[in-house]
Enzyme design. Structure first.
Site, PDB file in Angstrom:
ATOM      1  N   LYS A  80      19.708 -12.968 -41.295  1.00 12.86           N
ATOM      2  CA  LYS A  80      19.029 -12.350 -42.228  1.00 12.86           C
ATOM      3  C   LYS A  80      18.515 -10.665 -42.752  1.00 12.86           C
ATOM      4  CE  LYS A  80      15.324 -16.703 -43.494  1.00 12.86           C
ATOM      5  NZ  LYS A  80      13.649 -17.096 -43.538  1.00 12.86           N
TER       6      LYS A  80
ATOM      7  N   SER B  25       6.126 -15.886 -48.655  1.00 12.70           N
ATOM      8  CA  SER B  25       6.581 -14.281 -48.996  1.00 12.70           C
ATOM      9  C   SER B  25       7.473 -13.981 -49.542  1.00 12.70           C
ATOM     10  CB  SER B  25       7.316 -13.980 -47.369  1.00 12.70           C
ATOM     11  OG  SER B  25       6.323 -14.100 -46.401  1.00 12.70           O
TER      12      SER B  25
ATOM     13  N   ARG C 125       2.575 -26.653 -46.636  1.00 11.85           N
ATOM     14  CA  ARG C 125       2.634 -27.185 -48.463  1.00 11.85           C
ATOM     15  C   ARG C 125       2.923 -27.539 -48.908  1.00 11.85           C
ATOM     16  NH1 ARG C 125       5.191 -20.890 -47.947  1.00 11.85           N
ATOM     17  NH2 ARG C 125       6.571 -22.297 -46.713  1.00 11.85           N
TER      18      ARG C 125
ATOM     19  N   HIS D 279      -0.028 -17.148 -44.876  1.00 10.90           N
ATOM     20  CA  HIS D 279      -0.308 -16.960 -43.421  1.00 10.90           C
ATOM     21  C   HIS D 279      -1.247 -16.998 -42.377  1.00 10.90           C
ATOM     22  CE1 HIS D 279       4.391 -15.431 -44.556  1.00 10.90           C
ATOM     23  NE2 HIS D 279       3.963 -16.657 -44.026  1.00 10.90           N
TER      24      HIS D 279
HETATM   25  N1  LIG Z   1       0.345 -20.547 -47.886  1.00  4.33           N
HETATM   26  C1  LIG Z   1       1.232 -21.117 -46.843  1.00  4.33           C
HETATM   27  N2  LIG Z   1       0.142 -21.694 -46.535  1.00  4.33           N
HETATM   28  C2  LIG Z   1       0.129 -22.724 -45.298  1.00  4.33           C
HETATM   29  N3  LIG Z   1       1.014 -22.483 -44.174  1.00  4.33           N
HETATM   30  C3  LIG Z   1       2.527 -21.470 -45.244  1.00  4.33           C
HETATM   31  C4  LIG Z   1       1.856 -20.541 -45.833  1.00  4.33           C
HETATM   32  N4  LIG Z   1       3.356 -19.522 -46.382  1.00  4.33           N
HETATM   33  C5  LIG Z   1       3.551 -20.206 -45.049  1.00  4.33           C
HETATM   34  N5  LIG Z   1       3.000 -20.946 -44.213  1.00  4.33           N
HETATM   35  C6  LIG Z   1       3.461 -21.409 -43.043  1.00  4.33           C
HETATM   36  O1  LIG Z   1       3.852 -20.651 -42.215  1.00  4.33           O
HETATM   37  C7  LIG Z   1       5.000 -20.630 -41.350  1.00  4.33           C
HETATM   38  C8  LIG Z   1       6.472 -19.117 -41.597  1.00  4.33           C
HETATM   39  O2  LIG Z   1       6.807 -19.729 -42.169  1.00  4.33           O
HETATM   40  P1  LIG Z   1       7.209 -17.847 -43.080  1.00  4.33           P
HETATM   41  O3  LIG Z   1       6.985 -16.841 -42.377  1.00  4.33           O
HETATM   42  O4  LIG Z   1       8.756 -19.167 -43.923  1.00  4.33           O
HETATM   43  O5  LIG Z   1       6.907 -17.449 -44.387  1.00  4.33           O
HETATM   44  P2  LIG Z   1       7.128 -17.990 -45.763  1.00  4.33           P
HETATM   45  O6  LIG Z   1       5.981 -17.700 -47.120  1.00  4.33           O
HETATM   46  O7  LIG Z   1       7.277 -19.346 -46.142  1.00  4.33           O
HETATM   47  O8  LIG Z   1       8.069 -16.966 -46.251  1.00  4.33           O
HETATM   48  P3  LIG Z   1       9.659 -17.002 -46.931  1.00  4.33           P
HETATM   49  O9  LIG Z   1       9.310 -17.720 -48.384  1.00  4.33           O
HETATM   50  O10 LIG Z   1      10.308 -16.412 -46.188  1.00  4.33           O
HETATM   51  O11 LIG Z   1      10.194 -19.238 -46.130  1.00  4.33           O
HETATM   52  C9  LIG Z   1       5.438 -21.555 -41.514  1.00  4.33           C
HETATM   53  O12 LIG Z   1       5.458 -22.843 -41.607  1.00  4.33           O
HETATM   54  C10 LIG Z   1       5.697 -22.275 -43.056  1.00  4.33           C
HETATM   55  O13 LIG Z   1       4.677 -23.211 -44.168  1.00  4.33           O
HETATM   56  C1  LIG Z   2      11.591 -18.686 -36.880  1.00  5.23           C
HETATM   57  C2  LIG Z   2      11.644 -20.268 -37.006  1.00  5.23           C
HETATM   58  C3  LIG Z   2      11.031 -20.845 -37.241  1.00  5.23           C
HETATM   59  C4  LIG Z   2      11.545 -21.299 -38.757  1.00  5.23           C
HETATM   60  O1  LIG Z   2      10.898 -19.459 -39.579  1.00  5.23           O
HETATM   61  P1  LIG Z   2      10.678 -19.712 -40.868  1.00  5.23           P
HETATM   62  O2  LIG Z   2       9.813 -20.935 -41.504  1.00  5.23           O
HETATM   63  O3  LIG Z   2       9.986 -18.217 -40.747  1.00  5.23           O
HETATM   64  O4  LIG Z   2      11.838 -19.549 -41.676  1.00  5.23           O
HETATM   65  C5  LIG Z   2      12.645 -21.573 -37.492  1.00  5.23           C
HETATM   66  O5  LIG Z   2      13.796 -20.878 -37.750  1.00  5.23           O
HETATM   67  C6  LIG Z   2      13.273 -21.065 -35.543  1.00  5.23           C
HETATM   68  O6  LIG Z   2      12.899 -22.209 -34.614  1.00  5.23           O
HETATM   69  N1  LIG Z   2      14.721 -19.932 -34.993  1.00  5.23           N
HETATM   70  C7  LIG Z   2      14.791 -19.793 -34.129  1.00  5.23           C
HETATM   71  C8  LIG Z   2      15.487 -20.927 -33.036  1.00  5.23           C
HETATM   72  C9  LIG Z   2      16.046 -22.205 -32.767  1.00  5.23           C
HETATM   73  O7  LIG Z   2      14.104 -22.387 -32.137  1.00  5.23           O
HETATM   74  N2  LIG Z   2      16.181 -22.943 -33.618  1.00  5.23           N
HETATM   75  C10 LIG Z   2      16.119 -24.545 -33.293  1.00  5.23           C
HETATM   76  C11 LIG Z   2      15.188 -24.638 -33.745  1.00  5.23           C
HETATM   77  S1  LIG Z   2      15.359 -25.231 -36.124  1.00  5.23           S
HETATM   78 MG   LIG Z   3       9.632 -19.926 -45.408  1.00  7.36          MG
END
Ligand SMILES: Nc1ncnc2c1ncn2[C@@H]1O[C@H](COP(=O)(O)OP(=O)(O)OP(=O)(O)O)[C@@H](O)[C@H]1O
Ligand SMILES: CC(C)(COP(=O)(O)O)[C@@H](O)C(=O)NCCC(=O)NCCS
Ligand SMILES: [Mg+2]
Length: 191
Positions: free
Chosen positions: A40, A127, A89, A16
Site C-alpha cells: 500500500k 481514513s 460499520r 478508530h
Molecule cells: N468509523 C468506524 N467505526 C468502527 N470501526 C471502524 C471505523 N473506522 C474503522 N474501523 C475499524 O478499524 C479497523 C481498522 O481499519 P482501517 O485502518 O482499515 O480504517 P479505515 O477507516 O477502514 O481505513 P481505510 O479507509 O484505509 O480502509 C477495522 O476493523 C475497521 O472496521
Molecule cells: C492489517 C489487517 C488487519 C487489515 O487492516 P485494514 O482493516 O486496515 O485493511 C489485515 O490485512 C491483516 O491481518 N494483515 C496481516 C496479514 C494476515 O494476517 N493475513 C491473514 C488474515 S486475512
Molecule cells: Mg479499512
C-alpha cells in the site's frame, strides 16, 4: 486479557478512537497495531501513524501503539494477546471481517476475534473518506482529532492557519479552502 487492534490507521480517525476507548474498558491492555504493508502507498509513514496514535490515546493508560510485519495472529501470539479487536460499520465490513476472522481462526484456534459495532455518529467514517475530503480542500475537523487534522492539512498544502492582513484574525481552514485548487493538490500528489 490483552487485545490487538490491527489495521492501517492512515490516519487514525474519531471512529478508530471510539473503538479504542470502548475496547480499553473491556480489556486490560489494547495494542493498536499498525501493519507495515509494502503493497500500500500510505499518506503517513508507519512511524508517523504510530506517533499520531500515541498522541491521540495518551489519556488511556492501558493503550499502546506498535508496528508489525507478517501474520496478525503471529504478532498476537508474540504479544501474548488472546483477542483481535475489530470494528464493524456496515454489511460490507461484515463480509470482509468475517472472512478475515475465519481465516485467522484456521491459523490459530487460541485467538478470538471480537467485533465492536460502530457508534452511530461514526458509521460512515473511514481514513479513506477523510483523505478524500482533505484532498479536495474540505474540512476534516469534525472527523479526526485536531492535531491529526493539522497533519493532514500540511500534506495537502491547505493554508492553515492564515491571518487576515488587516484584522490579523485567523481563518479556519474550511473557510479558506477556495485558495487550494484541487487540481494543484492532485498534481503535487502525482509528482
Ligand atoms: N468509523 C468506524 N467505526 C468502527 N470501526 C471502524 C471505523 N473506522 C474503522 N474501523 C475499524 O478499524 C479497523 C481498522 O481499519 P482501517 O485502518 O482499515 O480504517 P479505515 O477507516 O477502514 O481505513 P481505510 O479507509 O484505509 O480502509 C477495522 O476493523 C475497521 O472496521
Ligand atoms: C492489517 C489487517 C488487519 C487489515 O487492516 P485494514 O482493516 O486496515 O485493511 C489485515 O490485512 C491483516 O491481518 N494483515 C496481516 C496479514 C494476515 O494476517 N493475513 C491473514 C488474515 S486475512
Ligand atoms: Mg479499512
Amino acid at each position: 486479557m490483552i487485545a490487538i487492534y490491527p489495521g492501517s490507521f492512515d490516519p487514525i480517525t474519531l471512529g478508530h478512537l471510539d473503538i479504542i476507548q470502548r475496547g480499553s474498558r473491556l480489556f486490560d491492555l489494547v495494542i493498536v497495531a499498525v501493519l507495515r504493508n509494502p503493497s500500500k502507498v500510505p499518506l503517513f509513514s508507519v512511524q508517523e501513524r504510530l506517533e499520531q496514535i500515541r498522541r491521540t490515546t495518551k489519556h488511556l493508560p492501558n493503550v499502546e501503539a506498535d508496528g508489525f510485519d507478517g501474520l496478525t495472529v503471529n504478532y498476537a501470539q508474540q504479544r501474548q494477546a488472546q483477542v483481535l479487536l475489530r470494528g464493524l460499520r456496515a454489511i460490507s465490513d461484515f463480509e470482509v471481517e468475517l472472512q478475515m476472522a475465519h481465516t485467522n481462526k484456521t491459523l490459530s484456534t487460541q485467538i478470538e476475534t471480537v467485533f465492536l459495532a460502530t457508534s452511530n455518529e461514526y458509521s460512515f467514517l473511514s481514513s479513506s473518506v477523510v483523505k478524500e475530503i482533505a484532498r479536495f480542500g474540505g474540512s476534516v475537523d469534525h472527523l479526526v482529532p485536531p492535531h491529526i487534522a493539522l497533519d493532514i492539512y500540511k500534506c495537502y498544502n491547505h493554508n492553515y492557519p492564515t491571518a487576515n492582513p488587516t484584522t490579523m484574525e485567523i481563518t479556519p481552514p474550511h473557510q479558506n479552502m477556495a485558495t487550494v485548487a484541487p487540481q494543484e493538490i492532485l498534481q503535487e500528489q502525482e509528482t
